[in-house]
Design an enzyme around this catalytic site. Structure first.
Site, PDB file in Angstrom:
ATOM      1  N   LYS A   1      97.057  42.207  62.189  1.00 15.37           N
ATOM      2  CA  LYS A   1      97.449  40.791  62.229  1.00 15.37           C
ATOM      3  C   LYS A   1      98.473  40.541  61.121  1.00 15.37           C
ATOM      4  CE  LYS A   1      95.973  36.988  60.362  1.00 15.37           C
ATOM      5  NZ  LYS A   1      97.296  36.342  60.209  1.00 15.37           N
ATOM      6  N   PRO A   2      99.725  40.307  61.512  1.00 15.24           N
ATOM      7  CA  PRO A   2     100.706  39.926  60.489  1.00 15.24           C
ATOM      8  C   PRO A   2     100.429  38.515  59.998  1.00 15.24           C
ATOM      9  CG  PRO A   2     101.700  39.860  62.689  1.00 15.24           C
ATOM     10  CD  PRO A   2     100.292  40.347  62.869  1.00 15.24           C
TER      11      PRO A   2
ATOM     12  N   GLU B   1      94.158  45.088  48.832  1.00 10.08           N
ATOM     13  CA  GLU B   1      95.341  45.082  47.955  1.00 10.08           C
ATOM     14  C   GLU B   1      95.630  43.623  47.644  1.00 10.08           C
ATOM     15  OE1 GLU B   1      96.954  47.619  46.772  1.00 10.08           O
ATOM     16  OE2 GLU B   1      96.108  49.233  47.983  1.00 10.08           O
ATOM     17  N   LEU B   2      95.351  43.193  46.425  1.00 13.45           N
ATOM     18  CA  LEU B   2      95.352  41.759  46.140  1.00 13.45           C
ATOM     19  C   LEU B   2      96.453  41.366  45.144  1.00 13.45           C
ATOM     20  CD1 LEU B   2      91.470  41.438  46.068  1.00 13.45           C
ATOM     21  CD2 LEU B   2      93.018  41.241  48.017  1.00 13.45           C
TER      22      LEU B   2
ATOM     23  N   CYS C   1     103.563  41.197  44.717  1.00  9.29           N
ATOM     24  CA  CYS C   1     102.254  41.312  44.063  1.00  9.29           C
ATOM     25  C   CYS C   1     102.387  41.981  42.706  1.00  9.29           C
ATOM     26  CB  CYS C   1     101.301  42.099  44.948  1.00  9.29           C
ATOM     27  SG  CYS C   1     102.038  43.626  45.545  1.00  9.29           S
TER      28      CYS C   1
ATOM     29  N   GLU D   1      98.641  33.690  39.176  1.00  6.71           N
ATOM     30  CA  GLU D   1      99.759  34.272  39.918  1.00  6.71           C
ATOM     31  C   GLU D   1     100.565  33.153  40.577  1.00  6.71           C
ATOM     32  OE1 GLU D   1      98.914  36.236  43.681  1.00  6.71           O
ATOM     33  OE2 GLU D   1     100.194  37.897  43.079  1.00  6.71           O
TER      34      GLU D   1
ATOM     35  N   TRP E   1      99.151  53.425  45.500  1.00  8.32           N
ATOM     36  CA  TRP E   1      99.481  52.030  45.204  1.00  8.32           C
ATOM     37  C   TRP E   1      98.204  51.205  45.269  1.00  8.32           C
ATOM     38  CZ3 TRP E   1     103.864  49.414  43.824  1.00  8.32           C
ATOM     39  CH2 TRP E   1     103.779  48.025  43.852  1.00  8.32           C
TER      40      TRP E   1
ATOM     41  N   LYS F   1      90.563  46.001  38.531  1.00  7.21           N
ATOM     42  CA  LYS F   1      89.990  44.657  38.382  1.00  7.21           C
ATOM     43  C   LYS F   1      90.177  43.826  39.665  1.00  7.21           C
ATOM     44  CE  LYS F   1      91.938  43.912  34.144  1.00  7.21           C
ATOM     45  NZ  LYS F   1      92.121  43.244  32.846  1.00  7.21           N
TER      46      LYS F   1
HETATM   47  P1  NAD Z   1      96.962  35.255  52.017  1.00  7.37           P
HETATM   48  O1  NAD Z   1      95.743  35.822  51.385  1.00  7.37           O
HETATM   49  O2  NAD Z   1      97.058  33.778  52.149  1.00  7.37           O
HETATM   50  O3  NAD Z   1      97.154  35.821  53.487  1.00  7.37           O
HETATM   51  C1  NAD Z   1      97.222  37.202  53.757  1.00  7.37           C
HETATM   52  C2  NAD Z   1      96.810  37.451  55.189  1.00  7.37           C
HETATM   53  O4  NAD Z   1      95.431  37.118  55.325  1.00  7.37           O
HETATM   54  C3  NAD Z   1      97.561  36.614  56.222  1.00  7.37           C
HETATM   55  O5  NAD Z   1      97.792  37.413  57.366  1.00  7.37           O
HETATM   56  C4  NAD Z   1      96.574  35.502  56.535  1.00  7.37           C
HETATM   57  O6  NAD Z   1      96.741  34.952  57.829  1.00  7.37           O
HETATM   58  C5  NAD Z   1      95.248  36.236  56.436  1.00  7.37           C
HETATM   59  N1  NAD Z   1      94.071  35.403  56.141  1.00  7.37           N
HETATM   60  C6  NAD Z   1      94.019  34.233  55.453  1.00  7.37           C
HETATM   61  N2  NAD Z   1      92.743  33.791  55.378  1.00  7.37           N
HETATM   62  C7  NAD Z   1      91.972  34.702  56.019  1.00  7.37           C
HETATM   63  C8  NAD Z   1      90.569  34.815  56.258  1.00  7.37           C
HETATM   64  N3  NAD Z   1      89.702  33.911  55.821  1.00  7.37           N
HETATM   65  N4  NAD Z   1      90.125  35.888  56.944  1.00  7.37           N
HETATM   66  C9  NAD Z   1      90.986  36.837  57.376  1.00  7.37           C
HETATM   67  N5  NAD Z   1      92.323  36.779  57.198  1.00  7.37           N
HETATM   68  C10 NAD Z   1      92.805  35.730  56.498  1.00  7.37           C
HETATM   69  O7  NAD Z   1      98.175  35.861  51.220  1.00  7.37           O
HETATM   70  P2  NAD Z   1      99.723  35.544  51.416  1.00  7.37           P
HETATM   71  O8  NAD Z   1      99.988  34.182  50.870  1.00  7.37           O
HETATM   72  O9  NAD Z   1     100.130  35.866  52.807  1.00  7.37           O
HETATM   73  O10 NAD Z   1     100.364  36.668  50.463  1.00  7.37           O
HETATM   74  C11 NAD Z   1     100.484  36.503  49.096  1.00  7.37           C
HETATM   75  C12 NAD Z   1      99.412  37.272  48.360  1.00  7.37           C
HETATM   76  O11 NAD Z   1      99.410  38.635  48.762  1.00  7.37           O
HETATM   77  C13 NAD Z   1      99.663  37.296  46.873  1.00  7.37           C
HETATM   78  O12 NAD Z   1      98.474  37.009  46.167  1.00  7.37           O
HETATM   79  C14 NAD Z   1     100.090  38.739  46.597  1.00  7.37           C
HETATM   80  O13 NAD Z   1      99.842  39.190  45.294  1.00  7.37           O
HETATM   81  C15 NAD Z   1      99.321  39.477  47.621  1.00  7.37           C
HETATM   82  N6  NAD Z   1      99.943  40.783  47.892  1.00  7.37           N
HETATM   83  C16 NAD Z   1      99.364  41.904  47.387  1.00  7.37           C
HETATM   84  C17 NAD Z   1      99.955  43.152  47.588  1.00  7.37           C
HETATM   85  C18 NAD Z   1      99.359  44.426  47.019  1.00  7.37           C
HETATM   86  O14 NAD Z   1      99.796  45.492  47.416  1.00  7.37           O
HETATM   87  N7  NAD Z   1      98.394  44.358  46.120  1.00  7.37           N
HETATM   88  C19 NAD Z   1     101.139  43.227  48.333  1.00  7.37           C
HETATM   89  C20 NAD Z   1     101.695  42.068  48.837  1.00  7.37           C
HETATM   90  C21 NAD Z   1     101.083  40.845  48.616  1.00  7.37           C
END
Ligand code: NAD
Length: 484
Positions: free
Chosen positions: A170-171, A245-246, A279, A380, A446, A450
């Site tokens: 799911k994108p 990956e957060l 991230c 963040e 990658w 924490k």
């Molecule tokens: P987000 O958590 O809002 O959404 C990410 C994905 O999760 C989306 O596809 C969204 O539709 C889905 N989603 C949202 N709520 C959900 C739920 N309850 N259950 C299942 N799926 C759900 O994040 P975002 O705003 O799209 O991206 C930004 C965040 O991603 C930032 O915190 C960034 O640090 C993190 N990020 C981390 C990495 C890494 O490699 N650690 C890489 C890229 C982005």
């Protein structure tokens, strides 16, 4: 959506309009997936895993070939993919081009691993031949964010396919276009039906349905830490294998003995690449006091000269942030930093000019004299906002660097090799750059310490996330047990 090898609309027939964040223009409409659609997709992936030889060891060479074919196809149409990612999420074209090239290389890298996954044999007591087998986990549910729409998806799809898993991905609801286009290429190269399924739609519906589905075996998530916590709770209910990956609030430490001409550019790149929507963005810059004013001033000059605009325009190095909602969030952090008396060095506003009027543009922004008590030091922002903090000693630099609940990435700038190694060893983060920031390689793990996550992507570590481990003990002795 792409389910079981077929293109379909959502059962609820609802759609979502996808727009260009630089000007608000419509790029297309995609289905708004329902629970029912997710169920169809998981069932298709389940059938492809359970009822075909997709994941078997004798199919590994075929999997590898299909992945190489997909990489080659992606390279053929790379300019269109780069353009689409730029239009959909706002990033400068030069960055999107890099993402597409990385994605193709990632597919090739894991194609190599598809045929080189090996178990082990072990020496054990008793007359046994013992071994450890590696097998694909099964159906992988993959959920990705909007900041690297294609690349984050491929970081997940490639190791899963190489391992022999089947996938429902799911994108982000904001940026589904290149993942859907990738599924078209997968169909063209002959990936069997059901091996790769794409569902579009919001996290609260499609994402929740996917992570709660009883027929998935694995959840792989990239996104925000709060969402990660919800995903982990869903995984806990079903006892599902999960990797996360957060987020990050990543420090870069600049010592007085650094090569400043080199460090200044990398620092600006650390914080402002991809509009800071990274991230691993280096958003907390810790600078030794004797060079602090000089570093802040020199990064300010770079920030003020970054060309902002539509990512497709020549020489643009910063596009808009992804959405109005995200724009408001970033602006909220800027406002808060001002209210908390962080010193605004540059930026902080929507850039002036008619060309920016309909886009979610934010000037490259720098705050100085930020302390651990400030929100900007801790949370963040995920936008083009950097904070600068002075330090006096190596110990203080390390303490400030680790003063965060995150642990994704960090940078260290020094010409002293011993100091570099000492600091690297003490920083609690999964990725550390010395005298550079951001270069990332498919071969290397990658992921974060924490609250930045659990598990690793990329390299052979990324493959581990999709493999089960089975011990097998074969009795070579012909005597009877004699127990009863
Ligand atoms: P987000 O958590 O809002 O959404 C990410 C994905 O999760 C989306 O596809 C969204 O539709 C889905 N989603 C949202 N709520 C959900 C739920 N309850 N259950 C299942 N799926 C759900 O994040 P975002 O705003 O799209 O991206 C930004 C965040 O991603 C930032 O915190 C960034 O640090 C993190 N990020 C981390 C990495 C890494 O490699 N650690 C890489 C890229 C982005």
């Amino acid at each position: 959506m792409f389910i079981g090898g077929e293109w379909m609309n959502a059962s609820g027939s609802q759609t979502r309009t996808i727009t260009d964040p630089a000007n608000g223009e419509t790029l297309g409409t995609v289905p708004e997936t329902t629970d029912q659609d997710v169920d169809l997709a998981v069932k298709a992936a389940r059938r492809a895993f359970d009822d075909t030889n997709w994941g078997s060891t004798d199919n590994a060479a075929t999997r590898a070939q299909l992945m190489r074919d997909l990489a080659a196809k992606l390279r053929e149409v790379a300019p269109e993919f780069a353009k689409l990612d730029t239009q959909n999420c706002g990033k400068p074209l030069i960055e999107a081009e890099g993402d597409v090239a990385d994605a193709a290389n990632c597919l090739d890298f894991y194609a190599g691993l598809a045929t080189s996954t090996m178990g082990q044999t072990a020496s054990v007591p008793m007359n046994m031949q013992s071994m450890v087998l590696r097998e694909p986990i099964g159906v992988a549910a993959q959920i990705v964010p909007w900041n690297y729409p294609l690349l984050m998806a491929v970081w997940k799809i490639a190791p899963a396919l190489a391992a022999g898993c089947t996938v429902v991905i799911k994108p982000s609801e904001l940026t589904p276009l290149t993942v859907l286009e990738l599924a078209k290429l997968a169909q063209e190269v002959g990936l069997p039906a059901g091996v790769l399924n794409v569902v579009t739609g919001v996290g609260e519906v499609a994402g929740v349905a996917l992570t709660n589905h009883p027929d998935i075996d694995k959840i792989a998530f990239t996104g925000g830490t709060d969402t990660g916590s919800k995903i982990m709770a869903a995984a806990a209910k079903g006892i599902k294998n999960v990797t996360l990956e957060l987020g990050g609030k990543n420090p870069a430490i600049v010592f007085a003995d650094a090569n400043l001409n080199q460090a200044i550019e990398w620092i600006a790149f650390a914080g402002f690449a991809n509009q800071g929507e990274v991230c691993s963005a280096g958003s907390r810059i810790l600078v030794e006091r004797s060079i602090y004013d000089q570093v802040v001033e020199r990064v300010k000059i770079i920030a003020q000269n970054i060309k902002i605009g539509h990512g497709l325009a020549q020489d643009v190095r910063m596009g808009p942030v992804v959405s109005k909602e995200h724009y408001d969030k970033v602006m909220g952090y800027i406002q808060k930093a001002k209210e908390e008396n962080c010193r605004l060095v540059c930026g902080g506003s929507h850039p002036a000019g008619a060309q920016f009027a309909n886009g979610h543009f934010i000037e490259p922004t720098i705050f100085a004299d930020v302390t651990p008590a400030h929100t900007l030091f801790r949370e963040e922002v995920f936008g083009p906002v950097m904070s600068f903090t002075p330090f006096d000693t190596e110990e203080e630099a390390v303490r400030l660097a680790n003063d965060t609940e995150y642990g994704l990435a960090a940078g260290v700038f020094t010409e002293h090799i011993g100091k570099a190694h000492r600091v690297v060893k003490q920083i609690k983060a999964g990725i550390i750059w010395v005298n550079c920031y951001h270069p990332t390689f498919n071969e290397l793990p990658w992921g974060g310490y924490k609250k930045s996550g659990i598990g690793r992507e990329l390299g052979k570590y990324g493959m581990e996330a999709y493999l089960e481990t089975k011990q097998v003990n074969i009795n070579l002795d012909q005597s009877e047990l004699g127990w009863y």
